[in-house]
Write a protein that holds these residues in place. Sequence first.
Motif, short mmCIF file in Angstrom:
data_model
loop_
_atom_site.label_atom_id
_atom_site.label_comp_id
_atom_site.label_asym_id
_atom_site.label_seq_id
_atom_site.Cartn_x
_atom_site.Cartn_y
_atom_site.Cartn_z
N SER A 1 0.22 -1.51 0.08
CA SER A 1 0.48 0.19 -0.26
C SER A 1 0.65 1.24 0.39
CB SER A 1 -0.94 -0.37 1.61
OG SER A 1 -1.33 -0.97 1.52
N CYS B 1 4.29 4.61 -3.40
CA CYS B 1 4.99 6.74 -3.34
C CYS B 1 5.81 6.80 -2.63
CB CYS B 1 3.35 6.71 -2.53
SG CYS B 1 2.47 7.80 -3.40
N GLN C 1 5.91 7.37 -8.84
CA GLN C 1 4.85 9.16 -7.88
C GLN C 1 5.75 9.96 -7.15
OE1 GLN C 1 1.41 8.91 -8.43
NE2 GLN C 1 0.72 7.77 -7.28
N LEU D 1 5.97 14.06 -6.56
CA LEU D 1 5.46 14.36 -4.91
C LEU D 1 6.37 14.63 -3.81
CD1 LEU D 1 2.21 11.47 -4.69
CD2 LEU D 1 2.07 13.69 -5.08
N LYS D 2 7.36 14.76 -4.62
CA LYS D 2 8.46 15.17 -3.98
C LYS D 2 8.64 14.63 -2.56
CE LYS D 2 9.49 18.87 -7.16
NZ LYS D 2 8.58 18.98 -7.58
N ILE D 3 8.03 13.44 -2.02
CA ILE D 3 8.03 12.86 -1.30
C ILE D 3 9.24 12.81 -0.03
CG2 ILE D 3 7.43 10.94 0.41
CD1 ILE D 3 5.59 10.39 -2.04
N ARG D 4 9.83 13.51 0.81
CA ARG D 4 11.33 13.15 1.14
C ARG D 4 11.33 11.77 1.64
NH1 ARG D 4 9.17 15.69 7.04
NH2 ARG D 4 7.19 15.02 6.63
N MET E 1 9.89 14.28 12.25
CA MET E 1 8.39 13.35 12.26
C MET E 1 8.89 12.35 13.88
SD MET E 1 8.12 11.39 9.11
CE MET E 1 9.19 10.00 8.93
N ILE F 1 -1.40 8.68 8.64
CA ILE F 1 -1.56 7.37 7.85
C ILE F 1 -3.66 7.09 8.79
CG2 ILE F 1 -1.59 4.66 8.04
CD1 ILE F 1 1.53 5.05 9.12
N MET G 1 -1.50 12.22 0.34
CA MET G 1 -1.66 11.22 0.40
C MET G 1 -3.41 10.73 1.18
SD MET G 1 0.74 9.18 3.23
CE MET G 1 -0.82 8.23 4.56
N PHE H 1 -6.82 -0.43 6.72
CA PHE H 1 -6.24 -0.91 8.22
C PHE H 1 -6.84 0.10 9.52
CE2 PHE H 1 -2.69 0.69 5.17
CZ PHE H 1 -2.57 -1.17 4.34
C1 HEC Z 1 -0.02 8.41 -3.57
C2 HEC Z 1 1.77 8.19 -2.85
C3 HEC Z 1 1.37 8.20 -1.62
C4 HEC Z 1 0.60 6.15 -0.90
C5 HEC Z 1 0.38 5.44 -1.41
C6 HEC Z 1 1.85 7.12 0.21
N1 HEC Z 1 1.52 8.00 0.10
FE1 HEC Z 1 2.64 8.58 2.81
N2 HEC Z 1 3.02 10.38 2.50
C7 HEC Z 1 3.01 10.27 0.93
C8 HEC Z 1 2.93 12.53 0.64
C9 HEC Z 1 2.96 12.57 -0.92
C10 HEC Z 1 3.63 12.80 1.79
C11 HEC Z 1 3.95 13.52 2.58
C12 HEC Z 1 4.98 14.37 1.89
C13 HEC Z 1 6.21 13.58 2.74
O1 HEC Z 1 6.11 12.92 3.74
O2 HEC Z 1 7.14 13.80 2.35
C14 HEC Z 1 3.05 11.10 2.98
C15 HEC Z 1 3.43 11.35 3.69
C16 HEC Z 1 3.86 10.19 4.91
C17 HEC Z 1 4.32 9.96 6.77
C18 HEC Z 1 5.14 10.76 7.49
C19 HEC Z 1 3.81 12.49 7.88
C20 HEC Z 1 4.70 13.31 9.32
O3 HEC Z 1 4.53 12.96 10.11
O4 HEC Z 1 5.24 14.74 8.47
C21 HEC Z 1 4.13 9.32 7.00
C22 HEC Z 1 4.62 8.39 7.82
C23 HEC Z 1 3.24 7.96 5.65
N3 HEC Z 1 2.93 9.17 4.80
C24 HEC Z 1 3.08 6.50 5.89
C25 HEC Z 1 2.60 6.27 4.66
C26 HEC Z 1 2.30 4.74 4.73
C27 HEC Z 1 2.42 3.68 6.20
C28 HEC Z 1 1.88 4.20 3.63
C29 HEC Z 1 0.74 3.08 3.08
C30 HEC Z 1 0.02 2.56 4.12
C31 HEC Z 1 1.21 5.35 2.56
N4 HEC Z 1 2.21 6.63 3.28
C32 HEC Z 1 0.97 5.82 1.31
C33 HEC Z 1 2.12 10.00 -0.10
C34 HEC Z 1 1.53 8.68 -0.23
#
Ligand code: HEC
Length: 110
Positions: free
Chosen positions: A32, A36, A47, A51-54, A65, A74, A86, A93
């Motif tokens: 899941s 990303c 992705q 999305l410029k994810i860290r 965090m 989540i 996200m 879950f």
């Molecule tokens: C569509 C793409 C995508 C999916 C799929 C995805 N995420 Fe993310 N998530 C992001 C983005 C965009 C951010 C915010 C940017 C960053 O943290 O850099 C983020 C942020 C987070 C954060 C950081 C929150 C904070 O405190 O800053 C966590 C933890 C996280 N995701 C966990 C998960 C988990 C666990 C799953 C699967 C269940 C998941 N992500 C699925 C895109 C996604």
Amino acid sequence: MKIKLRLLLPLALPLFVSAAQAAPAKENWENSCASCHGEDGKAQTRQGKKLKIRDYTDAAVQAKMKDDEMLKAILDGVTEGGKERMKSFKDEFSEAEAKDLVAFVRSLKA
Ligand code: HEC
């Protein structure tokens, strides 16, 4: 009878526990989240880059965090300026599974 029970219990207990347990966090992450965030958490996926994810293996990123905010992300998703970044995983879950995912993300730190 007493002896038999004592012998059987340790065998039966793990079976019962594993049947009641949900999928492990690593499996949930791969299914899941990895599209990303990348399997390794570095977000070097199409992705992730878009999305410029860290990079969650980065200690400095991890330090910024907070566990409760991660859990909230989540369960409730992440929005920025009214745009969904996200989605919420509340329907997929349980809170316990989401907590396991937080711990899993923490374990990605290099
Ligand atoms: C569509 C793409 C995508 C999916 C799929 C995805 N995420 Fe993310 N998530 C992001 C983005 C965009 C951010 C915010 C940017 C960053 O943290 O850099 C983020 C942020 C987070 C954060 C950081 C929150 C904070 O405190 O800053 C966590 C933890 C996280 N995701 C966990 C998960 C988990 C666990 C799953 C699967 C269940 C998941 N992500 C699925 C895109 C996604």
